[in-house]
Motif scaffolding. Structure first.
Motif, PDB file in Angstrom:
ATOM      1  N   PRO A 242      15.086  -7.201 -11.056  1.00 52.53           N
ATOM      2  CA  PRO A 242      14.856  -6.475 -11.968  1.00 52.53           C
ATOM      3  C   PRO A 242      13.892  -6.756 -13.123  1.00 52.53           C
ATOM      4  CG  PRO A 242      17.365  -6.484 -11.135  1.00 52.53           C
ATOM      5  CD  PRO A 242      16.507  -7.592 -10.832  1.00 52.53           C
ATOM      6  N   GLY A 243      13.156  -6.098 -13.589  1.00 48.44           N
ATOM      7  CA  GLY A 243      12.401  -6.397 -14.843  1.00 48.44           C
ATOM      8  C   GLY A 243      12.997  -6.010 -16.030  1.00 48.44           C
ATOM      9  N   GLU A 244      12.324  -6.244 -17.093  1.00 48.48           N
ATOM     10  CA  GLU A 244      13.002  -5.944 -18.489  1.00 48.48           C
ATOM     11  C   GLU A 244      13.471  -4.487 -18.492  1.00 48.48           C
ATOM     12  OE1 GLU A 244      10.754  -7.350 -21.560  1.00 48.48           O
ATOM     13  OE2 GLU A 244      10.402  -9.448 -20.670  1.00 48.48           O
ATOM     14  N   ASP A 245      12.772  -3.676 -18.031  1.00 46.39           N
ATOM     15  CA  ASP A 245      12.931  -2.376 -17.989  1.00 46.39           C
ATOM     16  C   ASP A 245      13.958  -1.729 -16.894  1.00 46.39           C
ATOM     17  OD1 ASP A 245      11.345  -2.390 -15.718  1.00 46.39           O
ATOM     18  OD2 ASP A 245      10.096  -0.805 -16.351  1.00 46.39           O
ATOM     19  N   GLY A 246      14.468  -2.656 -16.060  1.00 42.70           N
ATOM     20  CA  GLY A 246      15.432  -2.473 -14.972  1.00 42.70           C
ATOM     21  C   GLY A 246      14.780  -1.816 -13.797  1.00 42.70           C
ATOM     22  N   THR A 247      13.531  -2.150 -13.528  1.00 42.46           N
ATOM     23  CA  THR A 247      12.727  -1.752 -12.585  1.00 42.46           C
ATOM     24  C   THR A 247      12.691  -2.879 -11.444  1.00 42.46           C
ATOM     25  OG1 THR A 247      11.366  -0.195 -13.912  1.00 42.46           O
ATOM     26  CG2 THR A 247      10.566  -0.925 -11.631  1.00 42.46           C
ATOM     27  N   THR A 248      13.010  -2.300  -9.992  1.00 39.73           N
ATOM     28  CA  THR A 248      12.906  -3.234  -8.986  1.00 39.73           C
ATOM     29  C   THR A 248      11.961  -2.400  -7.821  1.00 39.73           C
ATOM     30  OG1 THR A 248      14.749  -2.357  -7.843  1.00 39.73           O
ATOM     31  CG2 THR A 248      15.228  -4.183  -9.373  1.00 39.73           C
ATOM     32  N   ALA A 249      11.430  -3.458  -7.269  1.00 38.68           N
ATOM     33  CA  ALA A 249      10.420  -2.502  -6.047  1.00 38.68           C
ATOM     34  C   ALA A 249      10.923  -3.560  -4.683  1.00 38.68           C
ATOM     35  CB  ALA A 249       8.997  -3.212  -6.421  1.00 38.68           C
ATOM     36  N   ARG A 250      10.939  -2.625  -3.784  1.00 32.01           N
ATOM     37  CA  ARG A 250      11.347  -3.076  -2.557  1.00 32.01           C
ATOM     38  C   ARG A 250      10.051  -2.772  -1.433  1.00 32.01           C
ATOM     39  NH1 ARG A 250      16.888  -2.590   0.990  1.00 32.01           N
ATOM     40  NH2 ARG A 250      17.562  -3.852  -0.740  1.00 32.01           N
TER      41      ARG A 250
ATOM     42  N   LEU B 141      10.070   2.145  -5.452  1.00 36.48           N
ATOM     43  CA  LEU B 141      10.276   1.666  -6.912  1.00 36.48           C
ATOM     44  C   LEU B 141      11.535   2.102  -7.711  1.00 36.48           C
ATOM     45  CD1 LEU B 141       9.071  -0.075  -9.077  1.00 36.48           C
ATOM     46  CD2 LEU B 141       7.782   2.158  -9.857  1.00 36.48           C
ATOM     47  N   ARG B 142      12.513   1.458  -7.984  1.00 35.01           N
ATOM     48  CA  ARG B 142      13.800   1.883  -8.620  1.00 35.01           C
ATOM     49  C   ARG B 142      13.782   1.210 -10.055  1.00 35.01           C
ATOM     50  NH1 ARG B 142      17.350   4.326  -4.934  1.00 35.01           N
ATOM     51  NH2 ARG B 142      16.537   3.887  -2.544  1.00 35.01           N
ATOM     52  N   ARG B 143      14.186   2.494 -10.878  1.00 35.55           N
ATOM     53  CA  ARG B 143      14.707   2.100 -12.164  1.00 35.55           C
ATOM     54  C   ARG B 143      16.252   2.242 -12.361  1.00 35.55           C
ATOM     55  NH1 ARG B 143      10.663   3.878 -16.415  1.00 35.55           N
ATOM     56  NH2 ARG B 143       9.693   2.071 -15.892  1.00 35.55           N
TER      57      ARG B 143
ATOM     58  N   GLY C 187      18.447   1.509 -10.506  1.00 30.10           N
ATOM     59  CA  GLY C 187      19.241   1.979  -9.382  1.00 30.10           C
ATOM     60  C   GLY C 187      18.833   3.364  -8.996  1.00 30.10           C
ATOM     61  N   THR C 188      17.829   4.149  -9.778  1.00 29.62           N
ATOM     62  CA  THR C 188      17.472   5.434  -9.405  1.00 29.62           C
ATOM     63  C   THR C 188      15.924   5.398  -8.867  1.00 29.62           C
ATOM     64  OG1 THR C 188      18.675   6.459 -11.155  1.00 29.62           O
ATOM     65  CG2 THR C 188      17.030   7.821 -10.511  1.00 29.62           C
ATOM     66  N   LEU C 189      15.844   6.137  -7.492  1.00 32.50           N
ATOM     67  CA  LEU C 189      14.494   5.916  -7.079  1.00 32.50           C
ATOM     68  C   LEU C 189      13.509   6.817  -7.968  1.00 32.50           C
ATOM     69  CD1 LEU C 189      12.868   5.350  -4.358  1.00 32.50           C
ATOM     70  CD2 LEU C 189      13.415   7.278  -3.573  1.00 32.50           C
ATOM     71  N   THR C 190      12.226   6.140  -8.227  1.00 32.51           N
ATOM     72  CA  THR C 190      11.358   6.647  -8.986  1.00 32.51           C
ATOM     73  C   THR C 190       9.993   7.116  -8.396  1.00 32.51           C
ATOM     74  OG1 THR C 190      10.561   4.779 -10.079  1.00 32.51           O
ATOM     75  CG2 THR C 190      12.316   5.886 -11.343  1.00 32.51           C
ATOM     76  N   TYR C 191       9.946   6.223  -7.366  1.00 30.10           N
ATOM     77  CA  TYR C 191       8.680   6.256  -6.469  1.00 30.10           C
ATOM     78  C   TYR C 191       8.809   5.576  -5.246  1.00 30.10           C
ATOM     79  CZ  TYR C 191       3.661   5.532  -5.035  1.00 30.10           C
ATOM     80  OH  TYR C 191       2.527   5.388  -4.286  1.00 30.10           O
ATOM     81  N   ALA C 192       8.245   6.358  -4.113  1.00 29.74           N
ATOM     82  CA  ALA C 192       8.329   6.019  -2.797  1.00 29.74           C
ATOM     83  C   ALA C 192       7.005   6.620  -1.856  1.00 29.74           C
ATOM     84  CB  ALA C 192       9.875   6.708  -1.971  1.00 29.74           C
ATOM     85  N   VAL C 193       6.656   5.447  -1.024  1.00 28.37           N
ATOM     86  CA  VAL C 193       5.691   5.945  -0.303  1.00 28.37           C
ATOM     87  C   VAL C 193       6.001   5.213   0.947  1.00 28.37           C
ATOM     88  CG1 VAL C 193       4.177   3.526  -0.927  1.00 28.37           C
ATOM     89  CG2 VAL C 193       2.923   5.430  -0.043  1.00 28.37           C
ATOM     90  N   SER C 194       5.580   5.855   2.089  1.00 30.82           N
ATOM     91  CA  SER C 194       5.761   5.243   3.504  1.00 30.82           C
ATOM     92  C   SER C 194       4.513   5.586   4.638  1.00 30.82           C
ATOM     93  CB  SER C 194       7.042   5.936   4.178  1.00 30.82           C
ATOM     94  OG  SER C 194       6.940   7.312   4.400  1.00 30.82           O
ATOM     95  N   LEU C 195       4.373   5.075   5.494  1.00 35.14           N
ATOM     96  CA  LEU C 195       3.228   5.079   6.410  1.00 35.14           C
ATOM     97  C   LEU C 195       3.876   5.550   7.709  1.00 35.14           C
ATOM     98  CD1 LEU C 195       0.434   4.531   6.801  1.00 35.14           C
ATOM     99  CD2 LEU C 195       0.770   1.977   7.798  1.00 35.14           C
ATOM    100  N   PRO C 196       3.778   6.871   8.126  1.00 33.34           N
ATOM    101  CA  PRO C 196       4.336   7.206   9.432  1.00 33.34           C
ATOM    102  C   PRO C 196       3.795   6.600  10.624  1.00 33.34           C
ATOM    103  CG  PRO C 196       2.742   8.816   8.339  1.00 33.34           C
ATOM    104  CD  PRO C 196       2.734   7.673   7.494  1.00 33.34           C
ATOM    105  N   SER C 197       2.556   6.416  10.673  1.00 31.57           N
ATOM    106  CA  SER C 197       1.908   5.686  11.882  1.00 31.57           C
ATOM    107  C   SER C 197       0.696   4.717  11.472  1.00 31.57           C
ATOM    108  CB  SER C 197       1.529   6.828  12.743  1.00 31.57           C
ATOM    109  OG  SER C 197       0.591   7.619  12.396  1.00 31.57           O
ATOM    110  N   VAL C 198       0.388   4.120  12.417  1.00 31.59           N
ATOM    111  CA  VAL C 198      -0.949   2.885  12.307  1.00 31.59           C
ATOM    112  C   VAL C 198      -1.604   3.181  13.818  1.00 31.59           C
ATOM    113  CG1 VAL C 198      -1.460   0.704  12.026  1.00 31.59           C
ATOM    114  CG2 VAL C 198       0.239   1.508  10.805  1.00 31.59           C
TER     115      VAL C 198
END
Length: 77
Positions: free
Chosen positions: A19-27, A42-44, A46-57
């Motif tokens: 967790p950063g100083e602002d409580g943000t973690t990235a996975r 990206l979570r702040r 514990g709350t999800l604030t941003y998500a991105v996913s790749l459905p196929s390659v």
């Protein structure tokens, strides 16, 4: 922290930041099949604030000439 799990149908290894100083973690989830990033969150506090996913390659088939030097030498030999 890190681990291994399935994500959106991909077998992945994942890594999570401290967790950063602002409580943000990235996975981040990386495919064990092709080594590409397939998801990130990206979570702040514990709350999800941003998500991105790749459905196929689609990995394009390499043109056979990609392994030839200008003089015609095949570098795979």
């Amino acid at each position: 922290s890190a681990g291994y799990e399935g994500k959106n149908g991909w077998a992945c290894v994942w890594a999570e930041t401290e967790p950063g100083e602002d409580g943000t973690t990235a996975r981040y989830w990386i495919s064990v099949e092709n080594g590409l990033l397939v998801a990130a969150e990206l979570r702040r506090d514990g709350t999800l604030t941003y998500a991105v996913s790749l459905p196929s390659v689609q990995i394009p088939v390499t043109d056979e000439t990609a392994f030839r030097l200008p003089d015609g030498t095949d570098v795979r030999e």
